[in-house]
Design a protein around this motif. Structure first.
Motif, PDB file in Angstrom:
ATOM      1  N   UNK A 208       6.417  85.210  12.073  1.00  0.00           N
ATOM      2  CA  UNK A 208       7.448  84.934  13.075  1.00  0.00           C
ATOM      3  C   UNK A 208       7.276  83.504  13.564  1.00  0.00           C
ATOM      4  N   UNK A 209       8.271  82.683  13.306  1.00  0.00           N
ATOM      5  CA  UNK A 209       8.234  81.290  13.726  1.00  0.00           C
ATOM      6  C   UNK A 209       9.396  81.027  14.667  1.00  0.00           C
ATOM      7  N   UNK A 210       9.197  80.226  15.723  1.00  0.00           N
ATOM      8  CA  UNK A 210      10.321  79.934  16.623  1.00  0.00           C
ATOM      9  C   UNK A 210      11.508  79.374  15.846  1.00  0.00           C
ATOM     10  N   UNK A 211      12.725  79.729  16.285  1.00  0.00           N
ATOM     11  CA  UNK A 211      13.902  79.223  15.581  1.00  0.00           C
ATOM     12  C   UNK A 211      14.251  77.794  15.994  1.00  0.00           C
ATOM     13  N   UNK A 212      13.460  77.241  16.951  1.00  0.00           N
ATOM     14  CA  UNK A 212      13.630  75.853  17.358  1.00  0.00           C
ATOM     15  C   UNK A 212      12.289  75.363  17.902  1.00  0.00           C
TER      16      UNK A 212
END
Length: 508
Positions: free
Chosen positions: A499-503
């Motif tokens: 899970x990686x931040x979308x920004x």
């Protein structure tokens, strides 16, 4: 003084040098996405080539740590020629295994085996034991094949390996030391020392991946290691899974290490207010350096000038405390809040008018080993061309001292690289946005060694491939280092669940 000149390098990584035996890590003495692809480990036979044999592991270090030796080409353009050896370490996954996570150390000159020993338990706990954790000592480091220049002790201290100008900004002594260091390298270093490059560390990392039988690697890289990992992702995009770049420098291929060194002046200015606030806090009591943070700065800089004019006797035979040495101790202290008390104590001791000789901290008193000095200097000189004009360096030092007094002109001063006998064998890697979007950057806002401004240049170069977690902390090294729960959680979520931040995000 004459202008340094360079001779062309006759070839890459050739010649002869001894191959020291591997030493176990306990004997080492060493001076830092939308959806990511999970690692899939396949049988060794499917991925290891005849030049990447399976590794033979033996217990070492902690109860769960294992070590092995990896043989790699001295010169990858001659894959069947001479070889060198790398010390490799791992800690096996606990339970359901996701893949292999490579821990890439900083430096140049830091030990991966030692870093895995130091951080392995915390990393294993953070990731729930889902990865095999692996690392290695790069060429020239620890238990891997090393080389040495034969430098005298006085040229191997941290405050002389880094070119701190003399009183008033004079660089004559730096010029002389840089010349004799480069000459010693040219005479004694040989092909092994010439092979100490970032490009070869990238190749060695891929050779380790193959020897492990892994289709892809996840990576946690810190400091200089972020440039290695970014270069690896650039060269082998299909062989990377989840890549964490912790404390990045500016990847400008025209400058790389030259730019990183120069940027330390900005980094010290970013970070010093943290120390000044700490040293002016009434809670310090008798250890307080001043009543206000601004006066802490005045006291430190005033003492540095006084020590340049009148060096202070120390308990280390033949070594007096100068202003440059004091400022080097400051740079070391700015890496970690835990080092603030030691530096404040040094200021008080050096500023006392009646006390006896000053006791220097180990970072100033003890010289680097010949091997550590060799690899620290060689990588930065082998990677990129450095300017050679003594007059230009003198002007640059004067300008930098005025703009950034906390670093006294050191970051732009002349180094042995200006007299290096060999030109870079290949151009530095150009980091781009080509490849999978599987990189997460984490960066302290007030990093003295890899300042935030440089990390933003890495972020811009990576473009769509990366996201940036900016952590409102000081010091060098963010993940599992500053205690910032927000930053640690973002990295852990990426490594464990993809899970990686979308920004890009900020962590207060």
């Amino acid at each position: 003084m004459t202008t340094p000149r360079k001779a062309r390098r006759p070839g890459r990584s050739r010649g002869s040098a001894p191959h020291p035996a591997l030493r176990s890590p306990e004997g080492l003495l060493v001076p830092a996405l939308a959806l990511a692809l999970a690692l899939t480990a396949l049988p060794t036979a499917a991925h290891a080539s005849p030049s990447s044999p399976a590794l033979t592991w033996y217990p070492c270090g902690s109860a769960r740590q294992e070590c092995a030796t990896l043989t790699v080409p001295l010169d990858y353009s001659r894959p069947h020629g001479r070889t060198v050896h790398l010390a490799v370490s791992r800690i096996r996954a606990e339970g359901a295994r996701r893949g292999t996570l490579a821990v890439v150390p900083g430096g140049p000159g830091s030990s991966g085996v030692r870093r895995l020993a130091d951080k392995g338990a915390a990393l294993m706990a953070a990731t729930g034991g889902r990865y095999d954790l692996v690392s290695f000592d790069p060429r020239g480091v620890g238990g891997s094949t090393t080389a040495a220049y034969g430098l005298p002790e006085e040229d191997r201290r941290l405050a002389t390996v880094r070119s701190w100008p003399g009183a008033g900004g004079g660089i004559a002594e730096n010029v002389a030391r840089s010349r004799r260091t480069a000459e010693a390298c040219g005479k004694n270093g040989g092909a092994v020392l010439a092979s100490f490059t970032t490009a070869n560390e990238v190749r060695d990392l891929d050779r380790l991946r193959a020897a492990l039988g892994s289709a892809r690697l996840s990576v946690w890289a810190t400091s200089y290691g972020t440039y290695v990992a970014a270069g690896y992702a650039q060269k082998h995009p299909g062989r990377t899974a989840r890549v964490v770049l912790d404390s990045s420098g500016d990847p400008d291929p025209a400058r790389v290490e030259r730019g990183w060194l120069a940027n330390m002046a900005r980094g010290a200015e970013d970070r010093f207010p943290d120390f000044a606030a700490w040293a002016a806090d009434p809670a310090r009591g008798a250890e307080r350096l001043a009543e206000r943070p601004a006066r802490v700065r005045t006291r430190v800089l005033g003492l540095a000038r006084e020590l340049d004019a009148h060096p202070r006797a120390t308990t280390t035979p033949g070594l007096a405390l100068t202003g440059g040495m004091l400022l080097q101790a400051l740079q070391t202290a700015l890496y970690d809040d835990a080092a603030f008390p030691e530096f404040a104590g040094l200021v008080r001791a050096a500023d006392a008018t009646t006390a006896g000789p000053v006791v220097l901290p180990p970072s100033l008193a003890q010289p680097m080993s010949r091997q550590d000095a060799a690899v620290t200097i060689s990588v930065i000189c082998n990677d990129v061309d450095w300017p050679g004009s003594v007059a230009d360096h003198a002007r640059g030092v004067a300008e930098d001292r005025a703009r950034y007094p906390l670093t006294g002109g050191m970051p732009v001063n002349i180094t042995p690289c200006s007299y290096w006998k060999n030109e870079p064998a290949e151009p530095p890697a150009r980091i781009t946005d080509e490849g999978p979007s599987n990189i997460l950057m984490v960066q302290n806002l007030r990093d003295p060694a890899t300042p935030y401004a440089g990390a933003l240049r890495m972020r811009a170069a990576l473009g769509r491939k990366a996201r940036l977690v900016s952590v409102d902390s000081g010091g060098h090294g963010s993940y599992l280092g500053t205690g910032n729960a927000c930053g640690d959680a973002a990295v852990t979520a990426f490594l464990v669940d993809g899970v990686r931040p979308d920004r890009d995000i900020e962590c207060p």
